[in-house]
Design an enzyme around this catalytic site. Structure first.
Site, PDB file in Angstrom:
ATOM      1  N   SER A 142      36.617   3.414  10.609  1.00  0.00           N
ATOM      2  CA  SER A 142      35.854   4.669  10.519  1.00  0.00           C
ATOM      3  C   SER A 142      34.630   4.420   9.648  1.00  0.00           C
ATOM      4  O   SER A 142      34.608   3.466   8.859  1.00  0.00           O
ATOM      5  CB  SER A 142      36.739   5.742   9.868  1.00  0.00           C
ATOM      6  OG  SER A 142      35.992   6.881   9.511  1.00  0.00           O
ATOM      7  N   TYR A 155      41.929   8.735   2.663  1.00  0.00           N
ATOM      8  CA  TYR A 155      41.471   8.286   3.986  1.00  0.00           C
ATOM      9  C   TYR A 155      40.491   7.114   3.837  1.00  0.00           C
ATOM     10  O   TYR A 155      40.600   6.104   4.551  1.00  0.00           O
ATOM     11  CB  TYR A 155      40.816   9.457   4.727  1.00  0.00           C
ATOM     12  CG  TYR A 155      40.497   9.176   6.184  1.00  0.00           C
ATOM     13  CD1 TYR A 155      41.514   8.906   7.102  1.00  0.00           C
ATOM     14  CD2 TYR A 155      39.183   9.190   6.650  1.00  0.00           C
ATOM     15  CE1 TYR A 155      41.224   8.665   8.448  1.00  0.00           C
ATOM     16  CE2 TYR A 155      38.890   8.950   7.988  1.00  0.00           C
ATOM     17  CZ  TYR A 155      39.912   8.686   8.877  1.00  0.00           C
ATOM     18  OH  TYR A 155      39.624   8.433  10.197  1.00  0.00           O
TER      19      TYR A 155
END
Ligand code: NAP
Length: 239
Positions: A142, A155
């Site tokens: 990501s 995250y």
């Protein structure tokens, strides 16, 4: 890479990006091993792919944060399909909160799925790729693996770790003709993004799972003597 007759294992294949990658690969004649926790998603996708494209599909329910689940899933898919040419480590979860607000159990869950899940499946599949002297691994990371932001500690830590893991593994296995790539999408219109409260905006302008699948296919399509180390994909003009 020549796709026809290849076999791919995709984690998180039941929804979102994983589902879109599975369909893109099936269109090219790739046989598929599908993994996620929700059996009904995998069953529905397997039927859709077999009816639409006629490639072989096998699936295994597994929680990738559990190493025994991962080993059992890989054993089943390998027995059904044979050598896995392409591994797509895609399954992942996201939630956001400041480092003091997020309960430790939630912080640990995100790391356990996003990082350990990627590691467990790679640990299971890689020895066969090394023995075969070929293979391609794509890890779906990501933009959160490239920059930190407030409320993103769990995250971002998980995705930065996936980036470091990807680069270390590629340095270990490129001598075995194995290609390892990290994809770093920004926000994609999926359940994950919506349930984590990310801004989707106008869906016509927003990056879709199929767009990330296109990027995965483009990296796979390259001649096997080369690979893309990491590739980002962004929405052009989010509204
Ligand atoms: P999604 O639509 O929520 O799909 C995630 C898939 O992963 C589902 O099939 C889910 O199925 C599976 N999964 C989740 N936890 C799992 C576990 N413990 N074991 C096995 N399977 C599991 O999410 P997505 O947006 O497509 O995300 C795919 C990947 O892209 C993730 O790694 C995510 O971090 C990354 N990513 C997403 C975005 C975005 O904005 N959407 C941006 C950049 C990167 P079950 O729940 O049934 O297991």
């Amino acid at each position: 890479m020549e796709f026809k007759g290849k076999k791919a294992l995709i984690t998180g294949a039941g929804k979102g990006i994983g589902r879109a990658v599975a369909i893109s690969l099936a269109k090219e004649g790739v046989d598929l091993g599908l993994v996620s926790r929700t059996e009904s998603d995998l069953q529905e996708l397997a039927i859709f792919i077999q009816d639409s494209y006629g490639t072989k599909v096998s699936f295994a329910t597994a929680d990738i944060s559990n190493r025994e689940d991962v080993e059992a899933a890989y054993a089943k898919l390998k027995a059904d399909l044979g050598f896995i040419d392409i591994l797509i480590n895609n399954a992942g979860v996201a939630s956001f909160g400041t480092v003091t607000d997020m309960p430790p159990a939630e912080w640990e869950r995100i790391i356990q799925i996003n990082l350990f899940g990627t590691y467990y499946m790679t640990y299971a599949v890689l020895p066969d790729m090394i023995a075969q002297n070929s293979g391609t691994i794509i890890n779906v990371a990501s933009t959160a693996g490239e920059r930190g932001f407030a409320t993103g500690s769990a995250y971002c830590a998980s995705k930065f770790a996936v980036m470091g893991f990807t680069e270390s593994v590629l340095q270990e296995v490129r001598k075995h003709n194995i290609r390892v790539t990290a994809l770093t999408p920004s926000t994609v219109n999926t359940n994950l993004a919506v349930s984590a409260g990310l801004k989707i905006g106008d869906e016509d302008h927003m990056m879709q799972p199929e767009d990330v699948a296109e990027l995965a296919m483009a990296t796979l399509r390259l001649p096997e003597r080369v690979f893309i180390k990491s590739a980002g994909i962004w929405t052009t003009n989010p509204q």
